[in-house]
Write an enzyme that holds these catalytic residues in place. Structure first.
Site, PDB file in Angstrom:
ATOM      1  N   THR A  33      -1.877   4.263 -89.403  1.00 23.69           N
ATOM      2  CA  THR A  33      -1.590   5.494 -88.673  1.00 23.69           C
ATOM      3  C   THR A  33      -2.852   6.340 -88.680  1.00 23.69           C
ATOM      4  OG1 THR A  33      -0.830   6.675 -90.631  1.00 23.69           O
ATOM      5  CG2 THR A  33       0.847   5.517 -89.338  1.00 23.69           C
ATOM      6  N   SER A  34      -2.916   7.288 -87.775  1.00 25.22           N
ATOM      7  CA  SER A  34      -4.075   8.168 -87.701  1.00 25.22           C
ATOM      8  C   SER A  34      -3.922   9.377 -88.604  1.00 25.22           C
ATOM      9  CB  SER A  34      -4.282   8.650 -86.262  1.00 25.22           C
ATOM     10  OG  SER A  34      -4.431   7.550 -85.423  1.00 25.22           O
ATOM     11  N   THR A  35      -2.688   9.803 -88.806  1.00 25.76           N
ATOM     12  CA  THR A  35      -2.435  10.982 -89.632  1.00 25.76           C
ATOM     13  C   THR A  35      -1.333  10.663 -90.638  1.00 25.76           C
ATOM     14  OG1 THR A  35      -0.762  11.859 -88.117  1.00 25.76           O
ATOM     15  CG2 THR A  35      -3.038  12.562 -87.746  1.00 25.76           C
TER      16      THR A  35
END
Length: 182
Positions: free
Chosen positions: A11-13
């Site tokens: 995931t990016s965050t």
């Protein structure tokens, strides 16, 4: 040794959920013990599980990812990763980009990658477009300077040049302010 499907999700965050990616990796044939994932705490926290995943891969294995933007953030890094894997005799497969599955033929891989580059770049632009902030806020018609330009322009004894100098604006800004509506 039997060839394995090794999965990787990212995931990016920290607030994003990995469940959908992990489920898709399982459906693609990756066993639970061979699924690695990174959920970065900060944007620059790196991808330690990707590194561990790459170390785990053996000749004949295939690295399976959800999408091409997940293993690496840039196309350049993705190409480096796939090339490195290919040199070690490891395959690469992206679930959401069905055109992306490496074979031993390097030419075939390059053609498939070129076909998907446009998709990747588009997704990267979309992913970063929402995060971009900055630039000057638009000036509205009820802004103090706009009102001053309109008021001062009604006084015929003051020239446009004098108004621009006193308000420290250009002549084009002066006319743009005059054209603004409240």
């Amino acid at each position: 040794m039997k060839a394995r499907l090794i999965g990787y999700a990212r995931t990016s965050t920290p607030d994003q959920n990995l469940d959908m990616q992990i489920e898709a990796l399982k459906k693609a044939g990756c066993k639970k013990q061979y699924i690695y994932f990174d959920k970065p705490r900060t944007p620059k926290s790196g991808t330690p599980q990707l590194e561990q995943c790459i170390e785990e891969l053996r000749e004949g294995d295939t690295l399976v990812v959800w999408g091409l933007v997940h293993p690496e953030k840039t196309v350049h890094h993705l190409i480096q990763l796939v090339t490195k894997l290919q040199k070690r005799g490891i395959g690469f497969r992206s679930i959401s980009d069905e055109a992306m599955e490496s074979a031993s033929d390097a030419d075939r891989l390059v053609l498939k990658m070129l076909n998907t580059l446009a998709k990747i770049e588009h997704r990267l632009r979309e992913a970063t477009a929402d995060k971009r902030k900055g630039g000057r806020k638009a000036i509205e018609g009820d802004d103090l300077k706009v009102q001053m330009v309109k008021k001062m322009s009604q006084n015929t004894s003051v020239s446009v040049k004098e108004i621009c100098q006193s308000l420290k604006i250009s002549r084009s800004t002066y006319y743009r302010y005059l054209a603004m509506k409240r």
